[in-house]
Design an enzyme around this catalytic site. Structure first.
Site, mmCIF file in Angstrom:
data_model
loop_
_atom_site.group_PDB
_atom_site.id
_atom_site.type_symbol
_atom_site.label_atom_id
_atom_site.label_comp_id
_atom_site.label_asym_id
_atom_site.label_seq_id
_atom_site.Cartn_x
_atom_site.Cartn_y
_atom_site.Cartn_z
ATOM 1 C CG ASP A 92 30.323 73.225 10.462
ATOM 2 O OD1 ASP A 92 30.172 72.082 11.014
ATOM 3 O OD2 ASP A 92 29.298 74.136 10.267
ATOM 4 C CD GLN B 277 24.255 73.693 11.309
ATOM 5 O OE1 GLN B 277 23.921 72.825 11.806
ATOM 6 N NE2 GLN B 277 25.636 73.713 11.119
ATOM 7 C CB CYS C 30 27.443 66.816 12.581
ATOM 8 S SG CYS C 30 28.327 66.194 11.192
ATOM 9 C CD GLU D 275 30.772 74.413 1.215
ATOM 10 O OE1 GLU D 275 30.476 73.204 0.451
ATOM 11 O OE2 GLU D 275 31.127 74.208 2.370
ATOM 12 C CE1 TYR E 38 36.084 70.216 4.823
ATOM 13 C CE2 TYR E 38 37.223 71.189 7.001
ATOM 14 C CZ TYR E 38 37.113 70.476 5.788
ATOM 15 O OH TYR E 38 38.096 69.550 5.879
#
Length: 464
Positions: free
Chosen positions: A395, A280, A422, A333, A309
């Site tokens: 995410d 982040q 996002c 991931e 993710y």
């Protein structure tokens, strides 16, 4: 109010427009006298402005443009943009386009958050059929101008070896010598003073707690590596900094100075994150999200959690704490670099399992009953199966989770999903899919994790 930059005479590709509502992507929506839609950047709803057309054509569905003069301004417009290279009024006055990265820098922070809240609400209503208001929350310790928050930045390099950034929807590189949205440690590297010919991209990371920053170079084919090593040695000579590089197409990472990762901390946890890995970018985001997202997921002792993710494992750590030794966490991931970071971090925790691969393929392998239908022959499941998850943290990148992953999660039927996004448009599309499958959106929160840009982070809680 009026602009501090006196307007130049109108050019042949300019229009005078009254700006309409804010739209996703940092634009306002305006219409010409003939009804043509124009997406306008660097303006505010209700303003009367002069717009320079950047994309226009008689057969185009809509046009695009930048504000070059403010004739009637909104009270929330700042007297000065926070960063001159991104100031459309200033740069077009010199005949140059503004760079991206601070497209809301002309608006006061309170107005920026109201605009972002409008976008989130509009996307949820239009794409998810969800009528809900949302407040965009300021980040802890926010700078009054919304500056100094980025702990990571990415720069292009021009033919002369200078770092730069791209204008909106352009491959052009505009040299920059400072980036006030970044934490001071990144500007303090003075990368603009280096000759980086032979470098295609520069990634920089500086831990929020003041740890050693890292500079990573993506080298072009045929780069003069010895010269670049000498150039970067100047950078490391008078400051504590790590330098890594990867040649075009190479698998091996070269460590030229220091170590190949940065050390990040949040709460009681520690991570090693590679320069090419994901973390982040707001200096306060890891600490805030480490509490907010796992709390939204609500994992209990002894339960099984799924972190999709997962990046370097920010939420994996909190989920593992919540489920304890009697529970388990599977972290998925896709990036080889970032999944390796996560494996390194959780190597000593037997309750954590890190899986590398695309989320849909890993889910199909671990839970064959949740696999998406296939027209061809399905490959048999391989590897150890995993317990079905009780809670999921989702995410995804800007493209969202998508239909296949949403369908897989519906089939797995966890009792709760915490979805961090996002991009409000892809979040809304995915929430619409969940709702059509019978799920309920229990809560929506939004965070201003990207001040002076149009981006906003949104957290939704879903239950079947």
């Amino acid at each position: 109010m009026t602009s501090p930059h006196p307007p130049a005479p109108a050019g042949p590709d300019e229009l005078e427009l009254r700006l309409g509502p804010i739209a996703h992507g940092g634009h306002t929506v305006a219409r010409t006298g003939e009804g043509r839609v124009v997406f306008v950047r660097h303006g505010l709803p209700g303003e009367l402005v002069r717009v320079r057309l950047t994309e226009a054509g008689p057969d185009a569905r809509f046009w695009r443009g930048d504000v070059v003069a403010v004739l009637e301004g909104d009270a929330g417009r700042r007297d000065r943009h926070v960063w001159a290279p991104a100031d459309s009024l200033l740069t077009w006055g010199r005949g140059e386009p503004p760079v991206g990265g601070a497209e809301f820098g002309h608006a006061e922070l309170a107005l920026q958050r109201r605009l972002k809240a409008d976008v989130v609400a509009e996307q949820l209503a239009r794409l998810a059929g969800l009528e809900t208001g949302v407040d965009v929350e300021a980040m802890p310790g926010e700078d009054p101008q919304g500056l100094g928050w980025r702990t990571r930045a990415h720069f292009a390099v021009d033919a002369a070896g200078r770092i730069g950034m791209h204008p909106h929807r352009s491959a052009e590189v505009v040299p920059v010598d400072r980036f006030p949205l970044a934490v001071p440690a990144l500007d303090g590297l003075r990368l603009a003073e280096l000759d980086l010919r032979g470098v295609e991209r520069v990634d920089v990371a500086a831990p929020a707690d003041g740890g050693t920053p890292l500079v990573h170079l993506s080298l072009a084919a045929g780069a003069d590596e010895p010269r670049l090593r000498r150039e970067l040695a100047r950078l490391a000579a008078d400051r504590d900094v790590s330098v890594t590089a990867r040649a075009d197409g190479a698998r091996e990472l070269g460590t030229w100075a220091g170590r190949p990762s940065v050390i990040e901390h949040a709460g009681a946890h520690r991570w090693e994150v590679s320069a090419e890995g994901f973390w982040q970018i707001h200096r306060s985001a890891p600490g805030l999200l480490l509490g907010a997202v796992p709390e939204a997921a609500g994992a209990r002792p002894g339960e099984h959690a799924l972190d999709l993710y997962a990046g370097a494992g920010l939420f994996t750590a909190a989920l593992a704490d919540a489920v304890g030794d009697a529970g388990s966490v599977v972290a998925v991931e896709g990036s080889p670099v970032t999944s390796a970071d996560a494996r390194r971090t959780f190597a000593g925790r037997s309750t954590v399992r890190v899986e590398r691969g695309s989320v849909d393929k890993v889910a199909a392998r671990l839970w064959p009953g949740a696999a998406a239908p296939s027209r061809g022959r399905r490959r048999p499941a391989s590897g150890r199966a995993a317990a079905r998850p009780d809670v999921v943290v989702l995410d995804p990148p800007r493209a969202g989770a998508g239909r296949v992953v949403v369908d897989q999660l519906v089939a797995l039927a966890p009792r709760r999903i915490a979805y961090l996004a996002c991009d409000p448009a892809t979040l809304a599309r995915d929430l619409g899919r969940f709702r059509r499958a019978g799920w309920t959106v229990r809560q929506v929160r939004a965070f201003d994790m990207y001040p002076n840009t149009h981006h906003v982070e949104t957290l939704a809680v879903l239950e079947p």
